[in-house]
Design an enzyme around this catalytic site. Structure first.
Site, mmCIF file in Angstrom:
data_model
loop_
_atom_site.group_PDB
_atom_site.id
_atom_site.type_symbol
_atom_site.label_atom_id
_atom_site.label_comp_id
_atom_site.label_asym_id
_atom_site.label_seq_id
_atom_site.Cartn_x
_atom_site.Cartn_y
_atom_site.Cartn_z
ATOM 1 N N TYR A 199 0.828 -1.206 0.000
ATOM 2 C CA TYR A 199 0.000 0.000 0.000
ATOM 3 C C TYR A 199 0.862 1.256 0.000
ATOM 4 C CZ TYR A 199 0.804 1.014 4.993
ATOM 5 O OH TYR A 199 1.378 1.329 6.199
ATOM 6 N N LYS A 229 6.571 -1.928 1.774
ATOM 7 C CA LYS A 229 5.404 -1.361 2.461
ATOM 8 C C LYS A 229 4.209 -2.302 2.278
ATOM 9 C CE LYS A 229 3.115 3.108 3.180
ATOM 10 N NZ LYS A 229 3.608 3.348 4.557
ATOM 11 N N GLU A 265 11.944 2.087 14.166
ATOM 12 C CA GLU A 265 11.051 3.172 13.731
ATOM 13 C C GLU A 265 9.796 3.161 14.573
ATOM 14 O OE1 GLU A 265 10.201 2.409 9.589
ATOM 15 O OE2 GLU A 265 9.954 0.270 9.968
ATOM 16 N N LEU A 308 11.305 1.225 6.863
ATOM 17 C CA LEU A 308 10.742 1.716 5.610
ATOM 18 C C LEU A 308 11.383 3.058 5.291
ATOM 19 C CD1 LEU A 308 8.494 1.211 3.424
ATOM 20 C CD2 LEU A 308 7.094 2.795 4.779
#
Length: 286
Positions: free
Chosen positions: A34, A149, A181, A206
């Protein structure tokens, strides 16, 4: 309340009428990817970067594309118009499509599923930008390809719920003592010397589109930036901290676990980077 118009496999339909197959591999295997693009003044922000990353995600998973960049962007813009979206987000999801349940990928005769929808959101005048957020560090239990992702977001959901249950706004995930993250954002600290530190790009995180833009702005305005591993202990000793994402732009972090940062408000460098990013984004749509 008026329902949104969403896009599902070639059709623009009211959200109540949107359907995908129970055999869709996104539903059965989280076999999908996505992207989320910001919208300001009815226009997409940094969408080229999101399309480039979408192509990479599809390639890494050997997944067919549902259309060209121009075709997908035309759908995004049509949704913005149909939903009269001035400020907010456009979500885009691609799965490998619907096929009888099998761990083996289906053949190329199975078309990918493409779904898009909008969300109205105040991304500029967000009151949280004034107060900042708090984060709790939690164990990073995700898979080893976080650079893709994917729609497999259960572990980040669990991390955020753990943080919420403890009274925090969000979670920062930790692996081998180092921050990776946030649950849905990239993480940064600012040292007492004024150096911006964030984890280097690799399979562990990411590579955020907003991240890249903010780091470029920081270097352009002569901030010192270090892309490296940083520990939880460094977080506690930081002068400032912040996160970046398409949904929050640059958002200050004012507390990490039990450690209050600075005066408990978003720091000066954080605020400056937020202003610079918003200025850049508004220039893109002017």
């Amino acid at each position: 309340m008026m329902s949104r118009i969403v896009y599902v496999n070639g059709k623009f339909v009211p959200e109540e009428e949107a359907r995908v197959s129970v055999f869709d591999r996104g539903f059965m295997f989280a076999d999908g990817v996505y992207e989320v693009s910001s919208v300001l003044r009815g226009k997409l922000i940094e969408n080229e970067g999101h399309m480039t990353r979408l192509r990479r995600s599809l390639s890494e998973l050997s997944m067919q594309s549902p259309g060209t960049d121009d075709e997908i962007e035309a759908i995004q813009n049509r949704l913005i118009t149909l939903n009269k979206l001035d400020e907010g987000l456009v979500y885009l999801q691609v799965t490998r499509g619907a096929a009888d349940r099998d761990f083996i990928y289906p053949g190329e005769n199975v078309k990918p599923t493409l779904v898009l929808f909008t969300q109205a959101k105040n991304v500029i005048d967000n009151p949280i930008a004034e107060t900042g957020i708090t984060v709790k560090t939690v164990a990073d239990i995700r898979w080893a390809r976080r650079d893709i992702k994917t729609v497999g977001l259960l572990a980040p959901c669990m991390a955020k719920m753990e943080a919420k249950a403890a009274g925090f706004s969000d979670a920062w995930m930790v692996e081998d003592g180092y921050v990776t993250e946030g649950s849905s954002n990239n993480a940064y600290i600012v040292t007492k010397e004024g150096t911006i530190v964030t984890r280097q790009v690799g399979n562990a995180i990411l590579n955020g589109i907003t991240r890249r833009a903010v780091l470029a702005l920081a270097e352009k305005h002569n901030y010192k930036v270090e892309e490296r591993l940083f520990t939880v202990e460094e977080c506690y000793d930081a002068a400032e901290a912040f996160v970046t994402s398409a949904t929050m732009f640059v958002q200050g972090v004012v507390k990490i676990d039990g450690a209050k940062l600075g005066d408990g408000k978003p720091g000066k460098i954080t605020q400056q980077l937020r202003e610079l990013y918003i200025e850049m984004a508004l220039a893109e749509v002017s």
